[in-house]
Design a protein around this motif. Sequence first.
Motif, PDB file in Angstrom:
ATOM      1  N   PRO A 173     -80.106   8.781   0.829  1.00  0.00           N
ATOM      2  CA  PRO A 173     -79.185   8.037  -0.036  1.00  0.00           C
ATOM      3  C   PRO A 173     -79.791   7.831  -1.424  1.00  0.00           C
ATOM      4  N   VAL A 174     -79.126   8.324  -2.434  1.00  0.00           N
ATOM      5  CA  VAL A 174     -79.610   8.171  -3.814  1.00  0.00           C
ATOM      6  C   VAL A 174     -79.136   6.828  -4.355  1.00  0.00           C
ATOM      7  N   ALA A 175     -80.023   6.072  -4.953  1.00  0.00           N
ATOM      8  CA  ALA A 175     -79.657   4.766  -5.507  1.00  0.00           C
ATOM      9  C   ALA A 175     -78.575   4.923  -6.572  1.00  0.00           C
ATOM     10  N   ALA A 176     -77.679   3.957  -6.650  1.00  0.00           N
ATOM     11  CA  ALA A 176     -76.578   4.022  -7.608  1.00  0.00           C
ATOM     12  C   ALA A 176     -77.089   4.107  -9.036  1.00  0.00           C
ATOM     13  N   SER A 177     -78.148   3.408  -9.338  1.00  0.00           N
ATOM     14  CA  SER A 177     -78.693   3.411 -10.691  1.00  0.00           C
ATOM     15  C   SER A 177     -80.206   3.265 -10.598  1.00  0.00           C
ATOM     16  N   ASP A 178     -80.907   4.349 -10.922  1.00  0.00           N
ATOM     17  CA  ASP A 178     -82.359   4.322 -10.866  1.00  0.00           C
ATOM     18  C   ASP A 178     -82.900   5.381 -11.818  1.00  0.00           C
ATOM     19  N   TYR A 179     -84.127   5.207 -12.261  1.00  0.00           N
ATOM     20  CA  TYR A 179     -84.751   6.165 -13.176  1.00  0.00           C
ATOM     21  C   TYR A 179     -86.100   6.580 -12.609  1.00  0.00           C
ATOM     22  N   ARG A 180     -86.430   7.837 -12.841  1.00  0.00           N
ATOM     23  CA  ARG A 180     -87.664   8.349 -12.266  1.00  0.00           C
ATOM     24  C   ARG A 180     -88.867   7.750 -12.991  1.00  0.00           C
ATOM     25  N   PRO A 181     -89.934   7.463 -12.248  1.00  0.00           N
ATOM     26  CA  PRO A 181     -91.135   6.913 -12.882  1.00  0.00           C
ATOM     27  C   PRO A 181     -91.842   7.970 -13.712  1.00  0.00           C
ATOM     28  N   ALA A 182     -92.369   7.570 -14.841  1.00  0.00           N
ATOM     29  CA  ALA A 182     -93.152   8.468 -15.690  1.00  0.00           C
ATOM     30  C   ALA A 182     -94.594   8.456 -15.195  1.00  0.00           C
ATOM     31  N   GLY A 183     -95.231   9.600 -15.235  1.00  0.00           N
ATOM     32  CA  GLY A 183     -96.631   9.674 -14.810  1.00  0.00           C
ATOM     33  C   GLY A 183     -96.771  10.175 -13.391  1.00  0.00           C
ATOM     34  N   ASP A 184     -97.979  10.141 -12.901  1.00  0.00           N
ATOM     35  CA  ASP A 184     -98.336  10.700 -11.603  1.00  0.00           C
ATOM     36  C   ASP A 184     -98.262   9.619 -10.520  1.00  0.00           C
ATOM     37  N   MET A 185     -97.327   9.785  -9.574  1.00  0.00           N
ATOM     38  CA  MET A 185     -97.167   8.816  -8.492  1.00  0.00           C
ATOM     39  C   MET A 185     -97.881   9.256  -7.217  1.00  0.00           C
ATOM     40  N   SER A 186     -98.478  10.457  -7.219  1.00  0.00           N
ATOM     41  CA  SER A 186     -99.097  10.960  -5.998  1.00  0.00           C
ATOM     42  C   SER A 186    -100.225  10.043  -5.529  1.00  0.00           C
ATOM     43  N   ARG A 187    -100.183   9.673  -4.265  1.00  0.00           N
ATOM     44  CA  ARG A 187    -101.193   8.840  -3.601  1.00  0.00           C
ATOM     45  C   ARG A 187    -101.439   7.511  -4.333  1.00  0.00           C
ATOM     46  N   LEU A 188    -100.424   7.019  -5.023  1.00  0.00           N
ATOM     47  CA  LEU A 188    -100.629   5.804  -5.816  1.00  0.00           C
ATOM     48  C   LEU A 188    -101.013   4.618  -4.932  1.00  0.00           C
ATOM     49  N   HIS A 189    -100.424   4.518  -3.716  1.00  0.00           N
ATOM     50  CA  HIS A 189    -100.800   3.426  -2.807  1.00  0.00           C
ATOM     51  C   HIS A 189    -102.313   3.413  -2.595  1.00  0.00           C
ATOM     52  N   TRP A 190    -102.832   4.585  -2.254  1.00  0.00           N
ATOM     53  CA  TRP A 190    -104.259   4.696  -1.931  1.00  0.00           C
ATOM     54  C   TRP A 190    -105.135   4.544  -3.166  1.00  0.00           C
ATOM     55  N   ARG A 191    -104.685   5.064  -4.297  1.00  0.00           N
ATOM     56  CA  ARG A 191    -105.496   4.961  -5.509  1.00  0.00           C
ATOM     57  C   ARG A 191    -105.666   3.514  -5.948  1.00  0.00           C
ATOM     58  N   VAL A 192    -104.587   2.724  -5.828  1.00  0.00           N
ATOM     59  CA  VAL A 192    -104.683   1.304  -6.177  1.00  0.00           C
ATOM     60  C   VAL A 192    -105.592   0.581  -5.184  1.00  0.00           C
ATOM     61  N   ALA A 193    -105.421   0.899  -3.903  1.00  0.00           N
ATOM     62  CA  ALA A 193    -106.254   0.248  -2.881  1.00  0.00           C
ATOM     63  C   ALA A 193    -107.726   0.609  -3.051  1.00  0.00           C
ATOM     64  N   GLU A 194    -108.007   1.874  -3.313  1.00  0.00           N
ATOM     65  CA  GLU A 194    -109.384   2.327  -3.478  1.00  0.00           C
ATOM     66  C   GLU A 194    -110.042   1.733  -4.716  1.00  0.00           C
ATOM     67  N   ALA A 195    -109.232   1.438  -5.748  1.00  0.00           N
ATOM     68  CA  ALA A 195    -109.777   0.848  -6.965  1.00  0.00           C
ATOM     69  C   ALA A 195    -110.052  -0.642  -6.790  1.00  0.00           C
ATOM     70  N   GLY A 196    -109.578  -1.211  -5.688  1.00  0.00           N
ATOM     71  CA  GLY A 196    -109.814  -2.627  -5.418  1.00  0.00           C
ATOM     72  C   GLY A 196    -108.896  -3.549  -6.191  1.00  0.00           C
TER      73      GLY A 196
END
Length: 240
Positions: free
Chosen positions: A88-111
């Motif tokens: 399901p595509v959101a009715a109104s949304d915009y794609r994030p700019a930049g690299d989202m790959s593994r962002l969960h882990w990158r934030v966690a690893e950075a503490g």
Amino acid sequence: MGRGADIFGVADMTDAAEFVRETYGEYYASFPRAVSFAIFFPKEVVNEQLAGPTRNYMTVYTALNREIDHISAAAAVRLQKAGYKAYPVAASDYRPAGDMSRLHWRVAEAGGASSFAKVSLDIIGAFGHRTAAVRAGLGWIGKSCSIVNGQVGPRLRLGTVLTDAPFEPDAPVENRCGGCTECAKACPVHALRGRTFDASEPLSERFDVKKCFDFWDDMDKVYGLGGTCGLCLAACPWGK
């Protein structure tokens, strides 16, 4: 659709796969079909924008987006239960700019988040509902760059569910704008070029997206509601 969509159709997305891949990403391009639907916008709420902005326009806009998201989610779950992939595509949304790959882990690893800039959004949507809607026969892409439906013109909000369900696709309809340029004349910052849609042309030939978005920001600073305009929609003679 069972939850209040006014019109719907099925789009064959295979001929758009390369465009979707380049513009929105590989995942979206993997779906061969799209269920496209619309909820009609109360025309009086849109048309009154020609006299000046109203807060009710954004109230209704937000309410319709919420209902579209409900319909999309419910339809996707039903397709999933039937054994198909469905997104399901959101009715109104915009794609994030930049690299989202593994962002969960990158934030966690950075503490923590201190070493990261807040994610900004691009001015391109997460997925183009019009790309599906025009192929599903809900209308044609007008000189406003919005879908124009023969019954209500551009006074509608679109929803999309991408799927691999083998639905029989609907046929597109012909462009019926003719020589009309009322939408372009109505734009206060001249973001619309008044050109007939041509799939071989880049969007920039028909529409200055940044100029439009900058105007939304200006309206937000003055009026307090970003995106409060709708003049190109209100000016369209179709469905008025």
